[in-house]
Design an enzyme around this catalytic site. Structure first.
Site, PDB file in Angstrom:
ATOM      1  N   ILE A  25       0.865  -1.177   0.000  1.00 37.66           N
ATOM      2  CA  ILE A  25       0.000   0.000   0.000  1.00 37.66           C
ATOM      3  C   ILE A  25       0.905   1.232   0.000  1.00 37.66           C
ATOM      4  O   ILE A  25       2.076   1.153   0.352  1.00 37.66           O
ATOM      5  CB  ILE A  25      -0.994   0.018   1.194  1.00 37.66           C
ATOM      6  CG1 ILE A  25      -0.271  -0.104   2.533  1.00 37.66           C
ATOM      7  CG2 ILE A  25      -2.047  -1.053   1.048  1.00 37.66           C
ATOM      8  CD1 ILE A  25      -1.215  -0.088   3.747  1.00 37.66           C
ATOM      9  N   ASP A  26       0.355   2.353  -0.434  1.00 32.43           N
ATOM     10  CA  ASP A  26       1.160   3.559  -0.608  1.00 32.43           C
ATOM     11  C   ASP A  26       1.721   4.084   0.720  1.00 32.43           C
ATOM     12  O   ASP A  26       1.171   3.818   1.790  1.00 32.43           O
ATOM     13  CB  ASP A  26       0.327   4.665  -1.269  1.00 32.43           C
ATOM     14  CG  ASP A  26      -0.136   4.273  -2.666  1.00 32.43           C
ATOM     15  OD1 ASP A  26       0.561   3.479  -3.308  1.00 32.43           O
ATOM     16  OD2 ASP A  26      -1.194   4.759  -3.091  1.00 32.43           O
ATOM     17  N   LYS A  27       2.773   4.875   0.614  1.00 29.43           N
ATOM     18  CA  LYS A  27       3.476   5.434   1.775  1.00 29.43           C
ATOM     19  C   LYS A  27       2.522   6.082   2.779  1.00 29.43           C
ATOM     20  O   LYS A  27       2.603   5.816   3.979  1.00 29.43           O
ATOM     21  CB  LYS A  27       4.504   6.459   1.287  1.00 29.43           C
ATOM     22  CG  LYS A  27       5.196   7.234   2.401  1.00 29.43           C
ATOM     23  CD  LYS A  27       6.120   8.302   1.836  1.00 29.43           C
ATOM     24  CE  LYS A  27       6.734   9.133   2.941  1.00 29.43           C
ATOM     25  NZ  LYS A  27       7.618  10.203   2.416  1.00 29.43           N
ATOM     26  N   THR A  64      -0.800   5.855   2.872  1.00 31.56           N
ATOM     27  CA  THR A  64      -2.020   5.092   3.143  1.00 31.56           C
ATOM     28  C   THR A  64      -1.731   4.205   4.351  1.00 31.56           C
ATOM     29  O   THR A  64      -0.642   3.643   4.456  1.00 31.56           O
ATOM     30  CB  THR A  64      -2.413   4.226   1.925  1.00 31.56           C
ATOM     31  OG1 THR A  64      -2.644   5.083   0.810  1.00 31.56           O
ATOM     32  CG2 THR A  64      -3.657   3.415   2.194  1.00 31.56           C
ATOM     33  N   ARG A  66      -7.170   5.866  -5.546  1.00 31.05           N
ATOM     34  CA  ARG A  66      -6.880   7.286  -5.710  1.00 31.05           C
ATOM     35  C   ARG A  66      -7.167   7.729  -7.150  1.00 31.05           C
ATOM     36  O   ARG A  66      -7.742   8.793  -7.389  1.00 31.05           O
ATOM     37  CB  ARG A  66      -5.419   7.563  -5.333  1.00 31.05           C
ATOM     38  CG  ARG A  66      -5.101   7.183  -3.890  1.00 31.05           C
ATOM     39  CD  ARG A  66      -3.605   7.098  -3.615  1.00 31.05           C
ATOM     40  NE  ARG A  66      -2.976   8.413  -3.684  1.00 31.05           N
ATOM     41  CZ  ARG A  66      -1.658   8.593  -3.581  1.00 31.05           C
ATOM     42  NH1 ARG A  66      -0.844   7.556  -3.428  1.00 31.05           N
ATOM     43  NH2 ARG A  66      -1.148   9.806  -3.631  1.00 31.05           N
TER      44      ARG A  66
END
Length: 349
Positions: free
Chosen positions: A153-155, A157, A256
């Site tokens: 998962i993104d930084k 998130t 997103r």
């Protein structure tokens, strides 16, 4: 590593390592390779890129090119150097982990905001993989040579990640994610009032043609990879909406990008324009309210809340759920109070 079999003998003496790889999309306009790479590689200067080309380090379709080469659709651009990239060297670091569950085959982590999942350009240390290397020995590597990681998962998130502890668990879990049988639900706060209570967003996702740090939705089925997001409204606050998003696929930045695509960027998502005041009034007090919300939640309002999968050893269906992190809870509560006190003034947006 260079895959040109004709140079196999040379590689033994002078092995090359791939540091960057870019698959040029179908819609790419002709562009000098030094300009093309400047848009993609953080902290790269045109001078550095031109020096790399002069040294013969920039390859297009397995052949070295000069800096005035013009990239075209479907080119494969790679930067090859004689030493391994930093991101393949993982130094153990004593970074605390919030372990939700653990057994002999796997563990679940509740990732905080700001923690990058794996080393990469600009983030060679301080990542989740560095932490895993410290806390666990001999984790299996995935297809990208990253220990333990089944998905990411993104930084900025937050939320649940499953980590494989054995080769068998890695294979079993990876197949579930690939076959879309794992269950992943995210909670997001998005701009605007969603007209429908629930719906499905479909659209192929690939890198944005101009801004390579962004992803984008493409109508052409030949560009990018198919992506499907199912959403359901949880609560409406007038100018923003709290939604549940269930992933059918797992593309980079999927929620997103999909939310921006339907006109509802995630609240305070700087990369996709959600850090601007997209809905609401022109009153100074309202602007101050939004600024306060951004300060409380200085990142995109996105949390990987639930995760479900079949246990690779027991065959049991396992489901895990986490509370929303405090910053999201505080921001949502501010909106809830604002919505109640300004309900009569609001219009549909």
């Amino acid at each position: 590593m260079n895959n040109d079999q004709n140079t196999e003998v040379d590689e033994i003496e002078d092995e090359l390592f791939e540091h960057f790889r870019f698959d040029v999309p179908k819609g790419q306009l002709l562009l000098r390779i030094d300009k093309f790479l400047m848009n993609l590689i953080p902290n790269a200067t045109r001078n550095k890129i031109q020096n790399a080309a002069t040294a013969g380090d920039i390859y297009v379709n397995d052949l070295p090119v000069k800096s005035n080469y013009k990239v075209k659709p479907f080119d494969v651009v790679r930067i090859m150097l004689s030493h391994p990239p930093f991101e393949n060297r993982v130094d153990p670091e004593n970074i605390p982990l919030d372990i939700v569950y653990e057994d002999d085959a796997l563990l679940l982590i509740n990732k905080p905001a700001g923690l990058v999942v794996h080393p990469g350009h600009g983030n060679y240390t301080g990542t989740l993989v560095n932490a895993l290397a410290y806390h666990f020995e001999n984790l299996p590597k995935n297809s990208s040579e990253r220990p333990g990681l089944v998905h990411r998962i993104d930084k900025d998130t937050t939320g649940l990640l499953v980590i494989a502890k054995t080769e068998a668990a890695m294979t079993h879990l990876a197949k579930q994610f690939e076959a879309k049988t794992s269950e992943r639900e995210y909670v997001a706060l998005v701009w605007g009032t969603m007209k429908e209570d629930e719906g499905t967003i479909e659209g192929n996702i690939a890198r944005h043609v101009k801004d390579r740090m962004q992803m984008s939705v493409f109508a052409d089925p030949e560009i990018g990879k198919p992506a499907v997001t199912h959403y359901k409204v949880l609560e409406r606050f007038g100018y923003v909406t709290l939604v549940s998003c269930v992933l059918e696929t797992g593309r980079t930045h999927q929620i997103r990008v999909h939310m921006k695509h339907i006109g509802h960027p995630i609240f305070n998502d700087a990369r996709y324009g959600g850090d601007l005041i997209l809905k609401g009034t022109t009153f100074t007090k309202y602007k101050q309210f939004i600024d306060n919300c951004f300060k409380i939640l200085p990142r995109q309002a996105l949390h990987a809340k639930t995760l479900g999968f079949v246990h690779p050893t027991t065959g049991e269906m396992m489901r895990f759920d986490t509370e929303l992190p405090q910053d999201m809870q505080d921001c949502i509560e501010k909106w809830r109070n604002y919505s109640k006190s300004h309900h009569s003034d609001e219009e549909e947006n």
